[in-house]
Design a protein around this motif. Structure first.
Motif, PDB file in Angstrom:
ATOM      1  N   VAL A 253       0.480  10.646  -9.291  1.00  0.00           N
ATOM      2  CA  VAL A 253      -0.656  10.946 -10.163  1.00  0.00           C
ATOM      3  C   VAL A 253      -1.302  12.268  -9.756  1.00  0.00           C
ATOM      4  CG1 VAL A 253      -3.006  10.199 -10.767  1.00  0.00           C
ATOM      5  CG2 VAL A 253      -1.135   8.555 -10.803  1.00  0.00           C
ATOM      6  N   LEU A 254      -1.507  12.477  -8.457  1.00  0.00           N
ATOM      7  CA  LEU A 254      -2.125  13.715  -7.991  1.00  0.00           C
ATOM      8  C   LEU A 254      -1.259  14.940  -8.304  1.00  0.00           C
ATOM      9  CD1 LEU A 254      -3.637  12.755  -4.522  1.00  0.00           C
ATOM     10  CD2 LEU A 254      -4.877  13.455  -6.568  1.00  0.00           C
ATOM     11  N   ILE A 255       0.050  14.806  -8.111  1.00  0.00           N
ATOM     12  CA  ILE A 255       0.961  15.937  -8.324  1.00  0.00           C
ATOM     13  C   ILE A 255       1.118  16.268  -9.799  1.00  0.00           C
ATOM     14  CG2 ILE A 255       3.382  16.678  -8.113  1.00  0.00           C
ATOM     15  CD1 ILE A 255       3.385  15.081  -5.411  1.00  0.00           C
ATOM     16  N   THR A 256       1.278  15.232 -10.624  1.00  0.00           N
ATOM     17  CA  THR A 256       1.566  15.461 -12.049  1.00  0.00           C
ATOM     18  C   THR A 256       0.317  15.498 -12.917  1.00  0.00           C
ATOM     19  OG1 THR A 256       1.812  13.102 -12.538  1.00  0.00           O
ATOM     20  CG2 THR A 256       3.799  14.311 -11.822  1.00  0.00           C
TER      21      THR A 256
ATOM     22  N   TYR B 276       5.343   0.848 -12.768  1.00  0.00           N
ATOM     23  CA  TYR B 276       6.123   0.800 -13.999  1.00  0.00           C
ATOM     24  C   TYR B 276       5.380   1.513 -15.131  1.00  0.00           C
ATOM     25  CZ  TYR B 276       8.297  -0.977 -18.221  1.00  0.00           C
ATOM     26  OH  TYR B 276       8.899  -1.075 -19.463  1.00  0.00           O
ATOM     27  N   ASN B 277       4.096   1.192 -15.298  1.00  0.00           N
ATOM     28  CA  ASN B 277       3.295   1.824 -16.349  1.00  0.00           C
ATOM     29  C   ASN B 277       3.169   3.324 -16.127  1.00  0.00           C
ATOM     30  OD1 ASN B 277       2.847  -0.518 -17.809  1.00  0.00           O
ATOM     31  ND2 ASN B 277       0.959  -0.991 -16.711  1.00  0.00           N
ATOM     32  N   LEU B 278       3.066   3.717 -14.885  1.00  0.00           N
ATOM     33  CA  LEU B 278       2.969   5.127 -14.557  1.00  0.00           C
ATOM     34  C   LEU B 278       4.239   5.870 -14.984  1.00  0.00           C
ATOM     35  CD1 LEU B 278       1.052   7.095 -13.162  1.00  0.00           C
ATOM     36  CD2 LEU B 278       2.227   6.590 -11.024  1.00  0.00           C
TER      37      LEU B 278
ATOM     38  N   ILE C  40      -3.721   7.074 -15.507  1.00  0.00           N
ATOM     39  CA  ILE C  40      -3.421   5.640 -15.447  1.00  0.00           C
ATOM     40  C   ILE C  40      -4.730   4.880 -15.611  1.00  0.00           C
ATOM     41  CG2 ILE C  40      -3.567   5.467 -12.945  1.00  0.00           C
ATOM     42  CD1 ILE C  40      -0.887   3.693 -14.930  1.00  0.00           C
ATOM     43  N   GLU C  41      -4.685   3.848 -16.395  1.00  0.00           N
ATOM     44  CA  GLU C  41      -5.871   3.031 -16.648  1.00  0.00           C
ATOM     45  C   GLU C  41      -6.200   2.164 -15.428  1.00  0.00           C
ATOM     46  OE1 GLU C  41      -7.632   2.755 -19.679  1.00  0.00           O
ATOM     47  OE2 GLU C  41      -6.483   4.488 -20.348  1.00  0.00           O
TER      48      GLU C  41
ATOM     49  N   GLU D  69       0.823  -1.206   0.000  1.00  0.00           N
ATOM     50  CA  GLU D  69       0.000   0.000   0.000  1.00  0.00           C
ATOM     51  C   GLU D  69       0.861   1.262   0.000  1.00  0.00           C
ATOM     52  OE1 GLU D  69      -2.899  -0.303  -0.896  1.00  0.00           O
ATOM     53  OE2 GLU D  69      -3.161  -2.407  -0.458  1.00  0.00           O
ATOM     54  N   LEU D  70       2.029   1.208   0.625  1.00  0.00           N
ATOM     55  CA  LEU D  70       2.956   2.341   0.560  1.00  0.00           C
ATOM     56  C   LEU D  70       3.442   2.563  -0.872  1.00  0.00           C
ATOM     57  CD1 LEU D  70       5.048   1.922   3.831  1.00  0.00           C
ATOM     58  CD2 LEU D  70       3.490   3.785   3.252  1.00  0.00           C
ATOM     59  N   LEU D  71       3.704   1.473  -1.590  1.00  0.00           N
ATOM     60  CA  LEU D  71       4.081   1.597  -3.002  1.00  0.00           C
ATOM     61  C   LEU D  71       2.965   2.267  -3.805  1.00  0.00           C
ATOM     62  CD1 LEU D  71       5.713  -1.876  -3.820  1.00  0.00           C
ATOM     63  CD2 LEU D  71       6.842   0.355  -3.875  1.00  0.00           C
ATOM     64  N   VAL D  72       1.749   1.822  -3.583  1.00  0.00           N
ATOM     65  CA  VAL D  72       0.609   2.393  -4.309  1.00  0.00           C
ATOM     66  C   VAL D  72       0.410   3.851  -3.920  1.00  0.00           C
ATOM     67  CG1 VAL D  72      -1.902   2.240  -4.616  1.00  0.00           C
ATOM     68  CG2 VAL D  72      -0.513   0.171  -4.670  1.00  0.00           C
TER      69      VAL D  72
END
Length: 176
Positions: free
Chosen positions: A111-114, A169-171, A118-119, A101-104
């Protein structure tokens, strides 16, 4: 204002899941319930995790609040449930989920900052379902022995991590 969407049905489902988990944690012990009822409670919380997204997409009720509230609630509810069910679920599962969960969370902050996109991953949904099933199996295991539970839980945790790493990785790959 983002909070104008709080009364949309998917957001109400998400909030119900959150407050149900908090209520269980603060006002009940897992021993307050028989095995069947406890598994049913966990399953309903798990089903509500999928239901909010299904309702949001089917009835075009996707909102900015829901996009933030749902994944945040998912993370918090998982952690609350695992702490609450600590008499059933081994510590290694709890620590593994916390680490994942820390990774997520790192990816979500990115995502919020940039503003990156992401699908939604169906593998992620499957991993979540498998984790809820595994938690239910640990509860059942307290009453009757569930064969190969250790092996099943290791495979589920590996898959759960794989999905998080693939997400990160996809992000990075898609935004870089």
């Amino acid at each position: 204002m983002i909070f104008k969407d709080i009364f949309l049905l998917p957001n109400l489902i998400t909030l119900f899941r959150f407050f149900s988990a908090l209520g269980l944690f603060f006002y009940f012990s897992p021993n307050s319930f028989n095995t069947f009822t406890l598994v049913l409670i966990i399953a309903l919380i798990g089903l509500s995790d999928s239901l909010d997204g299904i309702v949001a997409r089917k009835y075009n009720l996707v909102s900015k609040l829901g996009i933030i509230l749902d994944p945040l609630t998912d993370r918090i509810v998982f952690i609350i449930l695992l702490f609450w069910l600590n008499i059933y679920v081994p510590d290694i599962i709890l620590y593994s989920v916390l680490t994942r969960e820390l990774l997520v969370l790192v990816g979500s902050l990115y995502v919020l900052i940039t503003g990156a996109k992401i699908e939604v991953s169906y593998k992620g949904k499957l991993a979540t379902v498998l984790l809820f099933v595994t938690i239910c199996l640990f509860v059942i295991n307290a009453s009757i022995t569930v064969p190969f539970l250790s092996q099943i839980s290791v495979l589920v945790i590996i898959f759960y991590f794989y999905v998080a790493i693939e997400y990160l990785y996809n992000l990075i790959y898609k935004s870089g």
